[in-house]
Design an enzyme around this catalytic site. Sequence first.
Site, PDB file in Angstrom:
ATOM      1  N   ARG A 162      -8.057  53.551  70.783  1.00  0.00           N
ATOM      2  CA  ARG A 162      -9.184  53.443  69.842  1.00  0.00           C
ATOM      3  C   ARG A 162      -8.713  53.315  68.394  1.00  0.00           C
ATOM      4  O   ARG A 162      -9.312  53.864  67.475  1.00  0.00           O
ATOM      5  CB  ARG A 162     -10.105  54.670  69.954  1.00  0.00           C
ATOM      6  CG  ARG A 162     -10.851  54.791  71.256  1.00  0.00           C
ATOM      7  CD  ARG A 162     -11.775  53.593  71.486  1.00  0.00           C
ATOM      8  NE  ARG A 162     -12.678  53.852  72.582  1.00  0.00           N
ATOM      9  CZ  ARG A 162     -12.375  53.680  73.864  1.00  0.00           C
ATOM     10  NH1 ARG A 162     -11.186  53.211  74.199  1.00  0.00           N
ATOM     11  NH2 ARG A 162     -13.257  53.947  74.801  1.00  0.00           N
ATOM     12  N   SER A 237     -19.253  57.137  72.659  1.00  0.00           N
ATOM     13  CA  SER A 237     -18.546  58.407  72.498  1.00  0.00           C
ATOM     14  C   SER A 237     -18.491  58.774  71.021  1.00  0.00           C
ATOM     15  O   SER A 237     -18.090  57.949  70.197  1.00  0.00           O
ATOM     16  CB  SER A 237     -17.108  58.292  73.011  1.00  0.00           C
ATOM     17  OG  SER A 237     -17.085  57.884  74.345  1.00  0.00           O
ATOM     18  N   GLU A 333     -14.919  59.262  66.776  1.00  0.00           N
ATOM     19  CA  GLU A 333     -14.492  57.933  67.213  1.00  0.00           C
ATOM     20  C   GLU A 333     -15.138  56.833  66.383  1.00  0.00           C
ATOM     21  O   GLU A 333     -14.462  55.905  65.962  1.00  0.00           O
ATOM     22  CB  GLU A 333     -14.806  57.767  68.702  1.00  0.00           C
ATOM     23  CG  GLU A 333     -14.059  56.629  69.338  1.00  0.00           C
ATOM     24  CD  GLU A 333     -14.997  55.572  69.857  1.00  0.00           C
ATOM     25  OE1 GLU A 333     -14.503  54.566  70.345  1.00  0.00           O
ATOM     26  OE2 GLU A 333     -16.220  55.734  69.746  1.00  0.00           O
TER      27      GLU A 333
HETATM   28  N1  EPU Z   1     -17.141  65.069  81.616  1.00  0.00           N
HETATM   29  C1  EPU Z   1     -17.706  66.310  81.728  1.00  0.00           C
HETATM   30  N2  EPU Z   1     -18.894  66.536  81.085  1.00  0.00           N
HETATM   31  C2  EPU Z   1     -19.506  65.600  80.367  1.00  0.00           C
HETATM   32  C3  EPU Z   1     -18.914  64.331  80.237  1.00  0.00           C
HETATM   33  C4  EPU Z   1     -17.731  64.081  80.889  1.00  0.00           C
HETATM   34  O1  EPU Z   1     -17.167  67.185  82.373  1.00  0.00           O
HETATM   35  O2  EPU Z   1     -20.579  65.905  79.813  1.00  0.00           O
HETATM   36  C5  EPU Z   1     -15.897  64.772  82.348  1.00  0.00           C
HETATM   37  C6  EPU Z   1     -16.201  63.832  83.529  1.00  0.00           C
HETATM   38  O3  EPU Z   1     -16.538  64.571  84.661  1.00  0.00           O
HETATM   39  C7  EPU Z   1     -14.923  63.065  83.710  1.00  0.00           C
HETATM   40  C8  EPU Z   1     -14.288  63.109  82.325  1.00  0.00           C
HETATM   41  O4  EPU Z   1     -15.002  64.041  81.546  1.00  0.00           O
HETATM   42  O5  EPU Z   1     -14.067  63.706  84.596  1.00  0.00           O
HETATM   43  C9  EPU Z   1     -14.255  61.754  81.678  1.00  0.00           C
HETATM   44  O6  EPU Z   1     -15.614  61.275  81.505  1.00  0.00           O
HETATM   45  P1  EPU Z   1     -15.944  59.715  81.445  1.00  0.00           P
HETATM   46  O7  EPU Z   1     -15.451  59.034  82.670  1.00  0.00           O
HETATM   47  O8  EPU Z   1     -17.381  59.552  81.138  1.00  0.00           O
HETATM   48  O9  EPU Z   1     -15.060  59.160  80.269  1.00  0.00           O
HETATM   49  P2  EPU Z   1     -14.806  59.697  78.777  1.00  0.00           P
HETATM   50  O10 EPU Z   1     -13.365  60.068  78.679  1.00  0.00           O
HETATM   51  O11 EPU Z   1     -15.788  60.726  78.375  1.00  0.00           O
HETATM   52  C10 EPU Z   1     -14.033  57.392  77.856  1.00  0.00           C
HETATM   53  C11 EPU Z   1     -14.358  56.485  76.719  1.00  0.00           C
HETATM   54  C12 EPU Z   1     -15.643  55.721  76.993  1.00  0.00           C
HETATM   55  C13 EPU Z   1     -15.464  54.918  78.275  1.00  0.00           C
HETATM   56  C14 EPU Z   1     -15.095  55.866  79.417  1.00  0.00           C
HETATM   57  C15 EPU Z   1     -14.745  55.118  80.677  1.00  0.00           C
HETATM   58  C16 EPU Z   1     -13.405  57.531  74.745  1.00  0.00           C
HETATM   59  C17 EPU Z   1     -13.671  58.265  73.480  1.00  0.00           C
HETATM   60  N3  EPU Z   1     -14.478  57.248  75.494  1.00  0.00           N
HETATM   61  O12 EPU Z   1     -15.068  58.366  77.919  1.00  0.00           O
HETATM   62  O13 EPU Z   1     -15.843  54.807  75.935  1.00  0.00           O
HETATM   63  O14 EPU Z   1     -16.644  54.211  78.605  1.00  0.00           O
HETATM   64  O15 EPU Z   1     -13.926  56.632  79.055  1.00  0.00           O
HETATM   65  O16 EPU Z   1     -13.502  54.522  80.525  1.00  0.00           O
HETATM   66  O17 EPU Z   1     -12.260  57.211  75.047  1.00  0.00           O
HETATM   67  C18 EPU Z   1     -16.808  54.670  73.766  1.00  0.00           C
HETATM   68  O18 EPU Z   1     -15.683  54.521  73.335  1.00  0.00           O
HETATM   69  O19 EPU Z   1     -17.799  54.689  72.998  1.00  0.00           O
HETATM   70  C19 EPU Z   1     -17.007  54.874  75.180  1.00  0.00           C
HETATM   71  C20 EPU Z   1     -18.203  55.106  75.717  1.00  0.00           C
END
Ligand code: EPU
Length: 341
Positions: A162, A237, A333
Site C-alpha cells: 500500500r 480499509s 491507509e
Molecule cells: N477479521 C476479523 N474481524 C474483522 C475483520 C477481519 O477477525 O472484523 C479477520 C478475518 O477473519 C481474516 C483477517 O482478519 O482472517 C483478514 O481479513 P480480510 O480477508 O477481510 O482482509 P484484510 O486484511 O482485513 C486486506 C486489504 C483489503 C483487501 C483484503 C483482501 C489492507 C489494509 N486491506 O484486508 O483491501 O480487500 O485484504 O485481500 O491491506 C483496501 O485496501 O481498502 C481493502 C479493502
Amino acid sequence: MPNDIVTNAPLEALSTFRLPARAAELARLEDVAGLPDLLDTELPVLLLGGGSNTLFVDDFPGRIVVNRLRGIDSEVLDRDRVLVTAAAGENWHELVRWTLDRGLWGLENLAMIPGLVGAAPMQNIGAYGVELAHCLESVEVFDRRTGRSERLAASECGLDYRDSRFKSADRDRFVILGIRLELMMHGTPVLEYPSLLEELERHGHASPEDPRTVAAAVMRVRKKKLPDPGLIANAGSFFKNPVVKNPVAQDLVERNPDLPSWPDKPGCTKLSAGWLIDQLGWRGKSFGGAQVFDRHALVLINRGDATGQDVLRLAREIKASVHERFGVELEPEPLLVGGSV
Ligand code: EPU
C-alpha cells in the site's frame, strides 16, 4: 487562471467517504496539454482520481485537479504476453472488465476495487494475494520538477505494501498520467487467500481455467465483506495491516493464537488489523456520524452526517486502544486531507 475552475467547491461528491468539505479551487483534467496551466498556481495542488482513498477531514485551501484522462489500448508482445495501456482517469474495475473480456490473466484478483486507474500505482492496490506490482510494467508521469512527461519502469516506482514513491518519498512531485500492464494470455490463478479458495471450492471451481471465474469469486467475497461505496459511504480499509518484527509477532501470536498473520519482508510479519480491532469490540461503535462497519472492523463508514472531526476521533480512539492492548501501532491507509490520526 485557466478556464473552468470552480471556486469554493464542495467536495462531498468527489470522495467516496462523502465528508462535508470544500476546496478553494476545483478543476478537471481532460487533456494532458492542459496540465501545465492547471499546475501553474501559488496554491497547493492535489490530484484526485475517484476519491475512494481520500478523506477530506477539513477544507482544502488549494486547487484540486480531478483526473479525467481516458483511453485503454493493448499490444500483443508475443504468444503469451499482452501490454495493456490505460489512462489514469479510467475506472479501475472497467479496466479489469476490459482485460477479462479479452481472456487476459493478471487483474482477476483485483476486481471491484473502487477508484480510478491513477490511484493504482499510488498505493500499489492489492487484494486476495495479488498486488498491482505483480503485473505493472511502467507508469507514465508528468514530473513537476522538470515540467516534462516520462515513463518510469515499475522497478523505479518504489512499490511496497500500500505504498509507492508517489505516496511517500516523491509525494506531490509526479502527476500520474497512465499505466502499462503486462498481462498473460495463458495464466495461472493465484488462490493462496483462504476466503477466495473457499469461495471457488464452494462453487466447484477449485482449479479455475478462466480468469473470469476467479474474478466472479472475488466479487462475491467482496460483496459479502465490504460495504458498497454506492450505498454506504466508506473508503475501504481505514488502517493498513501492521508489519512488525518477527519476535514481536511471535509473542503476540503465542498470546493470541487466532491472530491472523502472514510472512512479510525478511524478518517481518504482517498482522491482521481487522482482527486486532475486532477483538476490542469496535464493530458497530460510532462517534457522531462515523462508525466502524458492523461486518468488518477495518472499515469505517459515514452514516450520512459524519464530520471530519467524527472520523478523526473514532480513528484515534481505535488506534489508542489497539496500542494499549497489543502494543501495535496502526497507520491509516487512505490519504487524510486536512488532519491526521
Ligand atoms: N477479521 C476479523 N474481524 C474483522 C475483520 C477481519 O477477525 O472484523 C479477520 C478475518 O477473519 C481474516 C483477517 O482478519 O482472517 C483478514 O481479513 P480480510 O480477508 O477481510 O482482509 P484484510 O486484511 O482485513 C486486506 C486489504 C483489503 C483487501 C483484503 C483482501 C489492507 C489494509 N486491506 O484486508 O483491501 O480487500 O485484504 O485481500 O491491506 C483496501 O485496501 O481498502 C481493502 C479493502
